[in-house]
Design an enzyme around this catalytic site. Sequence first.
Site, PDB file in Angstrom:
ATOM      1  N   LYS A 255       0.662  -1.157  -0.050  1.00  0.00           N
ATOM      2  CA  LYS A 255      -0.091   0.021  -0.230  1.00  0.00           C
ATOM      3  C   LYS A 255       0.709   1.333   0.194  1.00  0.00           C
ATOM      4  O   LYS A 255       1.727   1.469   1.046  1.00  0.00           O
ATOM      5  CB  LYS A 255      -0.901  -0.140   1.202  1.00  0.00           C
ATOM      6  CG  LYS A 255      -1.449   1.198   1.458  1.00  0.00           C
ATOM      7  CD  LYS A 255      -2.367   1.092   2.955  1.00  0.00           C
ATOM      8  CE  LYS A 255      -3.049   2.403   3.406  1.00  0.00           C
ATOM      9  NZ  LYS A 255      -3.508   2.218   4.662  1.00  0.00           N
ATOM     10  N   ASP A 260      -2.470  10.165   4.369  1.00  0.00           N
ATOM     11  CA  ASP A 260      -3.732   9.830   4.760  1.00  0.00           C
ATOM     12  C   ASP A 260      -4.597  10.720   5.678  1.00  0.00           C
ATOM     13  O   ASP A 260      -4.341  10.832   6.674  1.00  0.00           O
ATOM     14  CB  ASP A 260      -3.953   8.531   4.868  1.00  0.00           C
ATOM     15  CG  ASP A 260      -5.565   8.069   5.259  1.00  0.00           C
ATOM     16  OD1 ASP A 260      -6.410   8.722   4.642  1.00  0.00           O
ATOM     17  OD2 ASP A 260      -5.868   7.167   5.958  1.00  0.00           O
ATOM     18  N   LYS A 267      -9.876  12.506   9.524  1.00  0.00           N
ATOM     19  CA  LYS A 267      -9.163  11.947  10.684  1.00  0.00           C
ATOM     20  C   LYS A 267      -9.193  13.131  11.812  1.00  0.00           C
ATOM     21  O   LYS A 267      -9.322  14.254  11.460  1.00  0.00           O
ATOM     22  CB  LYS A 267      -7.796  11.362  10.328  1.00  0.00           C
ATOM     23  CG  LYS A 267      -7.841  10.247   9.725  1.00  0.00           C
ATOM     24  CD  LYS A 267      -6.476   9.754   9.329  1.00  0.00           C
ATOM     25  CE  LYS A 267      -6.151   8.600   8.661  1.00  0.00           C
ATOM     26  NZ  LYS A 267      -6.631   7.489   9.357  1.00  0.00           N
ATOM     27  N   ASP A 278       1.773   6.104   5.812  1.00  0.00           N
ATOM     28  CA  ASP A 278       0.510   5.008   5.656  1.00  0.00           C
ATOM     29  C   ASP A 278       1.014   4.312   4.486  1.00  0.00           C
ATOM     30  O   ASP A 278       0.436   3.484   3.884  1.00  0.00           O
ATOM     31  CB  ASP A 278      -0.570   6.050   5.451  1.00  0.00           C
ATOM     32  CG  ASP A 278      -1.830   5.136   5.863  1.00  0.00           C
ATOM     33  OD1 ASP A 278      -1.636   3.946   6.538  1.00  0.00           O
ATOM     34  OD2 ASP A 278      -3.079   5.361   5.235  1.00  0.00           O
ATOM     35  N   ASP A 337     -12.164   6.908   4.743  1.00  0.00           N
ATOM     36  CA  ASP A 337     -10.677   6.595   5.549  1.00  0.00           C
ATOM     37  C   ASP A 337     -10.537   5.045   5.662  1.00  0.00           C
ATOM     38  O   ASP A 337      -9.519   4.777   6.096  1.00  0.00           O
ATOM     39  CB  ASP A 337     -11.047   7.283   6.999  1.00  0.00           C
ATOM     40  CG  ASP A 337      -9.740   7.335   7.707  1.00  0.00           C
ATOM     41  OD1 ASP A 337      -8.528   7.122   6.969  1.00  0.00           O
ATOM     42  OD2 ASP A 337      -9.922   6.961   8.974  1.00  0.00           O
ATOM     43  N   GLU A 339      -9.550   3.716   2.751  1.00  0.00           N
ATOM     44  CA  GLU A 339      -9.097   3.834   1.341  1.00  0.00           C
ATOM     45  C   GLU A 339      -7.922   2.796   1.031  1.00  0.00           C
ATOM     46  O   GLU A 339      -7.764   2.566  -0.151  1.00  0.00           O
ATOM     47  CB  GLU A 339      -8.492   5.215   1.150  1.00  0.00           C
ATOM     48  CG  GLU A 339      -7.060   5.580   1.567  1.00  0.00           C
ATOM     49  CD  GLU A 339      -6.756   5.213   2.982  1.00  0.00           C
ATOM     50  OE1 GLU A 339      -5.666   4.894   3.142  1.00  0.00           O
ATOM     51  OE2 GLU A 339      -7.909   5.623   3.918  1.00  0.00           O
ATOM     52  N   ARG A 341      -7.471  -0.227   1.430  1.00  0.00           N
ATOM     53  CA  ARG A 341      -8.029  -1.657   0.942  1.00  0.00           C
ATOM     54  C   ARG A 341      -8.440  -1.382  -0.484  1.00  0.00           C
ATOM     55  O   ARG A 341      -8.335  -2.316  -1.292  1.00  0.00           O
ATOM     56  CB  ARG A 341      -8.904  -2.319   1.908  1.00  0.00           C
ATOM     57  CG  ARG A 341     -10.341  -1.437   2.005  1.00  0.00           C
ATOM     58  CD  ARG A 341     -11.239  -1.932   3.248  1.00  0.00           C
ATOM     59  NE  ARG A 341     -10.516  -1.524   4.485  1.00  0.00           N
ATOM     60  CZ  ARG A 341     -10.888  -1.965   5.580  1.00  0.00           C
ATOM     61  NH1 ARG A 341     -12.091  -2.697   5.695  1.00  0.00           N
ATOM     62  NH2 ARG A 341     -10.182  -1.314   6.602  1.00  0.00           N
TER      63      ARG A 341
END
EC number: 3.4.11.1
Length: 491
Positions: A255, A260, A267, A278, A337, A339, A341
């Site tokens: 990933k 993020d 968040k 991230d 949030d 995202e 996956r």
Amino acid sequence: MKVEVTSQALTEVAVDVLILPLTEGTPAPADVNEALGGLCAQVVGADFKGEMGQTTLLYTGGRLPARKVLLLGLGKAEKVTNRSLRRAAGIGARAARKSGARSIAFALPGAVEMDEAAAARFITEGALHGLFRLPDWKSEKKPRPEVEAVHILGGERAREGAEHGRIVAEGVNLARALAWTPGNHLTAAKLAERAAEMCRENGIEVEVYDKKGCEELGLGLLLAVNQGSREEPRFIVMRYKGNGGQGPWLGLVGKGLTFDSGGISIKPTEGMWNMKMDMGGAAAVIGAMQAIARLKVKADVMAVIPSTDNMPDGGSYKPGDVVSGLSGKTVEIRSTDAEGRLILADGLAYAAKQGCRKIITASTLTGACNIALGPIRYALVANDDAWEEEVYRAGEAAGERGWKLPHDEEYYDLIKSSVADMINGTKNRAAGTVAGGLFLMKHVGDTPCVHLDIAAVAWKSGSDEYEDEGATGVGTRTFVEAARRFAEGLR
């Protein structure tokens, strides 16, 4: 940093600090103790107990070629593992550096059930991990003492182990540096440049797809996440042909979320600054590919990194949207949030469609993983028990600890949608890490796949005697060891 193996005796090696790893109740080597007039014997068992991570520095006063001797505790002999030895070596190396050493030498531990190659490997890994300094962007650079040479005292088997350890440590440290880099210094485009540079240096084929290329490939989930960003996405594909490119291929997918914010499902402010990390999964993939190439692993390995940031904007994708990507599966967005996956799903679908025989993916996927396992182990979620066990054992052998979570068919109910094939979150807070992992499995077809959720272990809060605060590079070692074992399975 120079790493050398020498067959010199302890009383012959001329370095700033000679490091003697000792288990509890083990005396210092007799020749060193004799040369120092019994000083070691006076200290061992009194001030120095040999407890894990304990250090005691002795000045040799010219009685040895080494200027100082550092006694390094390993704990109880029966409890020494590859991971604890690595940690102890890092502690010893940092203690030596703190004393002003520019050159250090490690003796191999004598009271430990570990062969010479393995001991040299994990000592080297630990020393280079502990001595690594993460980059900074300060306007004033203050001079800091650095160790320039690490010596391992041993024979040919130690030489093999130390070389392996050096290569793996350099891959881990590359991953740490990438995941530590601020988002404005490492956009998707810049991450692709760093990956391509690594590939060119190591004979790895690389393709980088820009936004138009992503559209042509049909990466609808990656593009959905990217909608709110001013930075274009990148889709990075690396191919290492250690088996001549004839296959079978092992797929590694990471990933690459360079920052993020959570998107519209934004968040909380607290902790958002750290969402530069991230892309820890992508960093681990890049570091692993470097190590795999330098170790000359005899397997074909394809690495895939979907990369973007996740930002709120008038054009952002929204909760309630239904989107689809390369696998053809439709996804109802419950949270922008969740995202990671989404972009991973496109990366996994690509690896599966390219014919990878087996796949491993890693990401900082779920906060739920920290609740489940804490900052000790990563979680494994899979669609194939046998492949999951292989990856788990690879991690253990590499000194990275995981824990296998269940993947019973009933867990798929957590991601069911009434308007699409699945949702990208869960309907409640139950089994969040399992649900996130099983979402990914929906996009690989029948290809055996294991997901490593490294969210709880990819970052270390606060420095200690072993390593500095920041990205840990977790996942890199597991990828490398799994690739090595995949290659062995082809023989």
